[in-house]
Structures are given as C-alpha cells and as structure tokens.
Write an enzyme that holds these catalytic residues in place. Structure first.
Site, PDB file in Angstrom:
ATOM      1  N   ALA A  63       0.838  -1.205   0.000  1.00  0.00           N
ATOM      2  CA  ALA A  63       0.000   0.000   0.000  1.00  0.00           C
ATOM      3  C   ALA A  63       0.871   1.253   0.000  1.00  0.00           C
ATOM      4  O   ALA A  63       2.045   1.209   0.370  1.00  0.00           O
ATOM      5  CB  ALA A  63      -0.882  -0.004   1.238  1.00  0.00           C
ATOM      6  N   GLY A 104       0.274  -5.298   0.945  1.00  0.00           N
ATOM      7  CA  GLY A 104      -0.758  -5.359  -0.093  1.00  0.00           C
ATOM      8  C   GLY A 104      -0.258  -6.029  -1.357  1.00  0.00           C
ATOM      9  O   GLY A 104      -1.043  -6.639  -2.098  1.00  0.00           O
ATOM     10  N   GLU A 107      -0.753  -9.572  -0.745  1.00  0.00           N
ATOM     11  CA  GLU A 107      -2.198  -9.841  -0.747  1.00  0.00           C
ATOM     12  C   GLU A 107      -2.735  -9.886  -2.184  1.00  0.00           C
ATOM     13  O   GLU A 107      -3.613 -10.682  -2.508  1.00  0.00           O
ATOM     14  CB  GLU A 107      -2.923  -8.774   0.082  1.00  0.00           C
ATOM     15  CG  GLU A 107      -2.622  -8.932   1.582  1.00  0.00           C
ATOM     16  CD  GLU A 107      -3.287  -7.860   2.426  1.00  0.00           C
ATOM     17  OE1 GLU A 107      -2.947  -6.676   2.224  1.00  0.00           O
ATOM     18  OE2 GLU A 107      -4.132  -8.210   3.266  1.00  0.00           O
ATOM     19  N   GLU A 127       2.826  -5.531   7.910  1.00  0.00           N
ATOM     20  CA  GLU A 127       1.923  -4.511   8.444  1.00  0.00           C
ATOM     21  C   GLU A 127       2.086  -4.279   9.940  1.00  0.00           C
ATOM     22  O   GLU A 127       1.916  -3.166  10.431  1.00  0.00           O
ATOM     23  CB  GLU A 127       0.459  -4.885   8.144  1.00  0.00           C
ATOM     24  CG  GLU A 127       0.039  -4.696   6.705  1.00  0.00           C
ATOM     25  CD  GLU A 127       0.398  -5.859   5.790  1.00  0.00           C
ATOM     26  OE1 GLU A 127       1.156  -6.749   6.217  1.00  0.00           O
ATOM     27  OE2 GLU A 127      -0.087  -5.865   4.650  1.00  0.00           O
TER      28      GLU A 127
END
Ligand code: NAI
Length: 668
Positions: A63, A104, A107, A127
């Site tokens: 992210a 991310g 992910e 994270e």
C-alpha cells in the site's frame, strides 16, 4: 500521466505489468488501472489466462503508506474490493513475483490463483511494523493457503521470506530458474495450466484452518506470547483476525478483517509507527548533501581493537560481504577477539540462522593483524580501542602516518570530543565519528558524528555505507555523549535522584519498562544478568541522601514517569536548538533504535507532542517549584520548547532560518 499498468496480449495470455515506479505501491491510480486491465482481460474471449507482473520486475511493495488514514486509502476501487473481484475472474491468474511482494503486494498475489517467484524475490506481510494488520484479505487467505499457525507467525513477525522458503511453506507454487527468466517461466506455467484445464483457482489447502489446531490453540497462543507484545495492539488484532479466519466463512471473515483493520489504522500506535516509518526515510538526509555529492569507494575496511565493540563492528561489514582487517596490540587479545567473533557465528549456526558455508565465507573475509602496515590500503578504518582520549589520539597519529590519502578515519567513541581526536591528524576532513550501539552487530542505530571539519563526501560515503550494512544512520554534531548518551545522562540522573529521594530502584525500573522501554535506567547495568531487587542498594541510597540532606518520602509512579521523561524530552529539544540534531524525528530514531524506546510510542519527542508541548512546559515548571534548589538547577524548560509553545506550535521543530542549516552541518 502515463498509464501505471501495461497491457499486452500474446498467445492467449494477457500480460498485465504494474508500472508505478519505484515500488509499485498500490495507490488509487494504480488500483483503478489494474481493475480496468483485469476487467478487459476477463471480458476478452481471446484471453485464456492472465499474468500479473512488475513491468520493471519488482512486483509490489504494498500500500501507499502516505495514503493510510486518509480518504485516498479507501478511494474506489479499494484494495480489498479489487482483490475480491480478482478472485472471481474465471480464468487462471498467475502472479509473477520479481524482487518484492510485501503487504498489499503479497495480498494481491494471494488473490491470484497461482504464484511463481524469482529466486531473489522476498515476500512478507510487514503490516505489524506499522501497527496495522493485513487489510486486503491477507489474514483470511494466507491461513487457508498455508495453515493458521504458519500464517500467524509470518504476520506477527512481519519477516520477509526468501523465495525458497516461500515455496516450502506453500506461498509460492514455483521458483523461476532465474530473475531474468521469471516472465518466460510464468508464460510456460500458464500454458501448462491451460493444457491441464486447471481451474482458475486451485482448491484451498486449508479450507478450514482450525481443523489443524487443538481446541485451546488461540487461548494458549495468547498466553504464551502476550508478555512479548507488551502494550502493542496490532499483534492482538492479527490474532483476532486469524481466529476469525478459523471460525467464519471467507466472506464474513473478510468483513471482520476490515473492522479490525480500521481499528488498527485509527489507533495512536499506528500513527506513531507511521511517524517512525517516515522518520527512517528522512534520517541521514543532510541539507547540502545530495545525489551530486561525490562518494569515496569503500572496498576494504580495518577495525582497531578486537574487544566488545570492535568485534561487533567488524561483523557488520563481513556480513555485508566487505573484507575487514582487525588490528590488536597483543597477540592474545587478537586471538581472543577473533575467537569471540567465530563463536558468535557458531551460535547463529546452531540456531539455524546461518549455514556452515555462510559462516566459512564470513570468516574468510576477516583477517587479524598486529601490524599497522597491513592497514595501508584500507578505505575506511574504524578505531574501537579503550575510551581514553590519549589512547585514541595515539592511534590516530599512527593512522595519519600509515593510511593512504583519502582513507576515511573513524572513531567509535561514545562520548569523547571527535574534534580533539581529529585534531592530532593532518587530515581532520577525513575524520568522522561512528557511534555504534552495543551489540554492534545487532543494534540498528548508527550515530554518525560530523565535525565542523568533516568533508561532505566523507559524511555522504559513511551514510551510504551505514544503509548498506542495514543500519539506521542519524547524524549528530559533536558534543559530550552526542544525541543518545547526552539524553540518557539527564534521564539517568533523574532516576538516580528519585532513588535518593525514596523511590525503590525496582519501582523506577518498573515504571520505565512499563512504558515499554526495554530497560529501565536502574536495570541497565544488569544487561548481562538478571534484574532483581537488591536491598543493599536501598540501604546504600539512604546514606548519601542523609549526607546531602535530601528528605526521603514515598514517590508514586506518575512522578517517576514525569520526571524521567520530562528530562529526556527537554534535553532532546535542547539538542535540536543547538544544531546537534537536525530534526526531532532523528532524535526519536536514536532512542528507538539504540535505547529501546518503544516504537509504538513514536520516540521521546513524538511522545512529547502527544502529551502536548504546553503540558511538558507546565510539568517542568511544576517540578522546578516543587523540588527546591535541585528543581531550580535542573528543571529549566529548554528555550526552544518555550519558543515553540509561545508560537502556538504543536510539533517540535528547530526554529533556525533554513539558510543556516547547511552551515550548521557542513564543513565550509
Ligand atoms: P573493550 O575494552 O571491550 O575493547 C577495547 C579493545 O581495544 C581491547 O581488545 C584492547 O586490547 C584494544 N586496544 C586497546 N588499545 C589498543 C591499541 N592502542 N591498539 C589496538 N588495540 C587496542 O572496549 P569496547 O567496549 O569495545 O569499547 C571500544 C570503544 O567503543 C570505546 O570507545 C567505547 O566507548 C565505545 N563504545 C562502547 C560501547 C559498549 O557498550 N561497550 C557502546 C558504544 C561505544
């Protein structure tokens, strides 16, 4: 603006390349372009399989951290929705992971049906280091892919797995032959899947991750690990999310993950950890030093002194593949020092952290000597002898004679005046301080002590080298104790004074460790041993208290917290005003990476901002009044602190004119 996604159709395959350099962070424009490209591929009958890859090989670092906590982070298409959509495309999606798939980015790869990684790729869900939990399906999809316990360990540690380990645990299906052949191997994999009429997604390996676990698993896990998490929220939320993955269907688990993610994102701890993240990126930036500053080449390093610090310092460089010559004055000391380094590696070997081959390679990079002539071709020499000015000056006189022109001469002193050390050489512009924290091969902090005479290219070269060996470099000007130890001295004096006034050492230690500090001040000497109550110390404190006529009284925990922290904060602000530190966040990094200040509180100066600068001044003034002559001597708000409050500022910043900044730091 160029399209952040490349789309290419060939031979039944849609190749979708992420092109948002340098890290392919999944910001809103990239998410929108990726959604469009995937819809196009899904709708095109000519496309039979889709390969997602990094256009410039790197897959995605995750992210955009700058977007977190702002409306942009959930702007349409939000990452969780985009990834859910990808899982519903009825064609095989293959993630071809070059270099990095983190947060991310991983992910995104988990939302694909298949994954192939380059041999040098690293994957992970870091994270937790930002006080967050994976919030785009990671907490739900990873346990279903590799099992709940391994997934939990990956998320809680935030560690990065290399490609081979990622394949062994089941995150990657394949590892490519080489980084260069990643895309070709991904194409071949896609055709194999198509030939075998493989489904868009293969069946989950652990559709019910809880089946593998005993009934009390989550309870036991919490009990076993909670003390290590101290006051941190994110590990608790990760555990809750993985528990949800075990008891809820995927759709409901994803909703629960979102709720837990929001809780983490809105927490003060995550805000503090994001402050630390950006602070690390700022650290080592010095006004007047930039990409155009020339760098000296560093191929060979010498360390003088094979004691506690010299050995650890040498290990940093040989770990990074840089040869080191270590010099001692006596053969026995040299043998002992080399043996200690070897034993350090042997213990890593025993713990499975290193392979025998790696230990051999590292030891091969290390040479011991008793002869200064062997240092003649070193590009950087780091002195780590006893902390005595005369001894260090003698060493530097010798270095001045034997070292080649242009060699960088560094001292590891923890408190001495680097100018006085540099002053005995004919080349003070080549001299710099490198204050490692102990153990030097473990602690991330490296205070880089810049004298008024240090040449800009010497500073720039050392900063780059610090990054190369994995340190967080923070530049400090010359003063006694530099940034870290000068602040520690103020805090330690207060802790000792509190003991004289009647506080119990264990109580002082407890208050500071309770805040999350790794060590309370009285516990520091016990760094090698056990911390326990020593009644002799209490009796010992009574005598000087009597002699100095310090009245003894019960002292509550709040007073201990306030007085120690106020002194720490006040001195940090003073260092900023004196130009010893460049920015408040640098001071935070010194304390987080060198002195065990909890990162989830953001460092002492960030902590002060959260308390409120006006409250910090009020606290200092209160103790100035309450503590009599002692208070008057020590509890004086730093002038910068008073100026900041008077100006209505809530952030701590130096109030120097910008034009003065390079002059403070760079040799003219
Ligand atoms: P140490 O006593 O463990 O090691 C010093 C080594 O230097 C000894 O092996 C000694 O034989 C050798 N030595 C002394 N004079 C020498 C000379 N003239 N030529 C060659 N070798 C010589 O000391 P330590 O703890 O490693 O400290 C070294 C420096 O690092 C000091 O300046 C200290 O202030 C600094 N430092 C120490 C930290 C610590 O926690 N120990 C933390 C940060 C910095």
């Amino acid at each position: 603006m160029s399209n952040p996604v490349h789309y290419h159709l060939e031979d039944g395959l849609a190749l979708i390349g992420l092109a948002n350099p340098p890290l392919n962070t999944l910001d809103q424009p990239l998410r929108a372009a990726l959604a469009d490209a995937c819809e196009r591929a899904a709708a095109d009958p000519a496309v039979r399989a889709i390969i997602l890859h990094g256009a410039d090989s790197l897959f995605s670092a995750g992210a955009d951290i700058g977007e977190l906590g702002s409306p942009a982070s959930c702007a349409v298409p939000a990452l969780p929705d985009l990834l859910t959509r990808l899982t519903r495309i009825d064609k095989p999606l293959i993630a071809a992971i070059g270099k990095l798939a983190l947060g991310g980015g991983l992910e995104l790869a988990l939302a694909c049906g298949y994954r192939i990684g380059a041999p040098d790729a690293r994957v992970g869900l870091p994270e937790v280091n930002l006080g967050l939990i994976p919030g785009a399906g990671g907490t739900q999809r990873l346990p279903r892919l590799i099992g709940a316990e391994p997934a939990l360990n990956i998320m809680l540690s935030g560690e990065q797995l290399d490609a081979e380990r990622a394949r062994l645990v089941g995150i990657l299906d394949r590892v490519a032959d080489s980084a260069e052949s990643l895309l070709d191997n991904a194409r071949a994999y896609a055709h194999e899947l198509l030939c075998a009429s493989a489904p868009a997604r293969r069946k989950e390996r652990y559709p019910h991750p809880a089946d593998e676990l005993h009934d009390e698993f989550f309870l036991d896990f919490r009990v076993e690990h909670e003390s290590r998490w101290k006051g941190r929220l994110a590990p608790r939320l990760i555990l809750a999310a993985v528990e949800a993955a075990c008891v809820l269907p995927l759709e409901e688990g994803l909703i629960r993950e979102q709720a837990l993610f929001r809780q983490a994102e809105e927490s003060p701890q995550s805000a503090a950890l994001r402050h630390v993240f950006f602070a690390e990126r700022e650290a080592g930036k010095v006004p007047g030093i930039d990409a155009s500053t020339p760098l000296r080449s560093i191929g060979k390093i010498a360390v003088i002194g094979a004691g506690t610090m010299g050995g650890g310092i040498a290990m940093n460089f040989i770990n990074a593949g840089i040869p080191v010559t270590i010099l001692e004055s006596q053969g026995d000391d040299l043998d002992r020092g080399l043996e200690r380094i070897y034993q350090n590696y042997a213990s890593s070997l025993k713990r499975g952290k290193l392979r025998a081959e790696q230990v051999r390679q590292r030891m091969d990079l290390l040479t011991g000597t008793l002869d200064y002539a062997d240092l003649a071709d070193a590009d950087l020499v780091i002195e780590a002898v006893f902390e005595k000015l005369e001894i260090k000056q003698d060493v530097f006189r010798t270095l001045d004679r034997v070292c080649k022109p242009g060699a960088i001469l560094a001292t590891s002193t923890s408190s001495l005046d680097v100018d006085q050390i540099a002053g005995v050489t004919c080349r003070p512009e080549d001299v710099i301080g490198l204050h490692f924290s102990s153990p030097a091969n473990v602690m991330r902090l490296l205070e880089v002590i810049n004298t008024r005479k240090t040449a800009p290219d010497v500073l720039a070269t050392t900063l780059r080298l610090a990054r190369q060996i994995g340190k967080v470099p923070v530049v400090s000007g010359v003063c006694s104790g530099f940034i870290g130890n000068r602040m520690l001295e103020r805090c330690a004096r207060e802790a000792q004074r509190l003991v004289l006034e009647g506080a119990n050492p264990t109580q002082v230690d407890g208050v500071l460790t309770g805040l999350g500090l790794n060590m309370g001040v009285p516990g520091m000497p016990a760094l090698a041993g056990q911390r326990r109550e020593d009644f002799k110390v209490i009796t010992l404190a009574e005598r000087p208290a009597g002699e100095l006529q310090i009245p003894r009284r019960p002292i509550d925990d709040q007073e201990i917290h306030d007085r120690c922290l106020l002194m720490l904060i006040n001195e940090g602000i003073q260092l900023l005003d004196e130009g010893i530190a460049l920015r408040a966040s640098d001071i935070d990094l010194v304390w987080i990476n060198g002195y065990g200040f909890p990162a989830h509180l953001g460092g002492p100066l960030y902590y002060a901002e959260q308390l409120g600068l006006d409250k910090v001044v009020a606290g200092i003034q209160r103790y100035r009044k309450e503590l009599g002559a002692y208070g008057e001597m020590w509890f004086q708000p730093a002038p910068l602190l008073e100026r900041l409050v008077a100006a209505g500022k809530t952030r701590i910043e130096p109030l120097w004119p910008a034009a003065l900044q390079p002059a403070l730091f760079l040799a003219s």
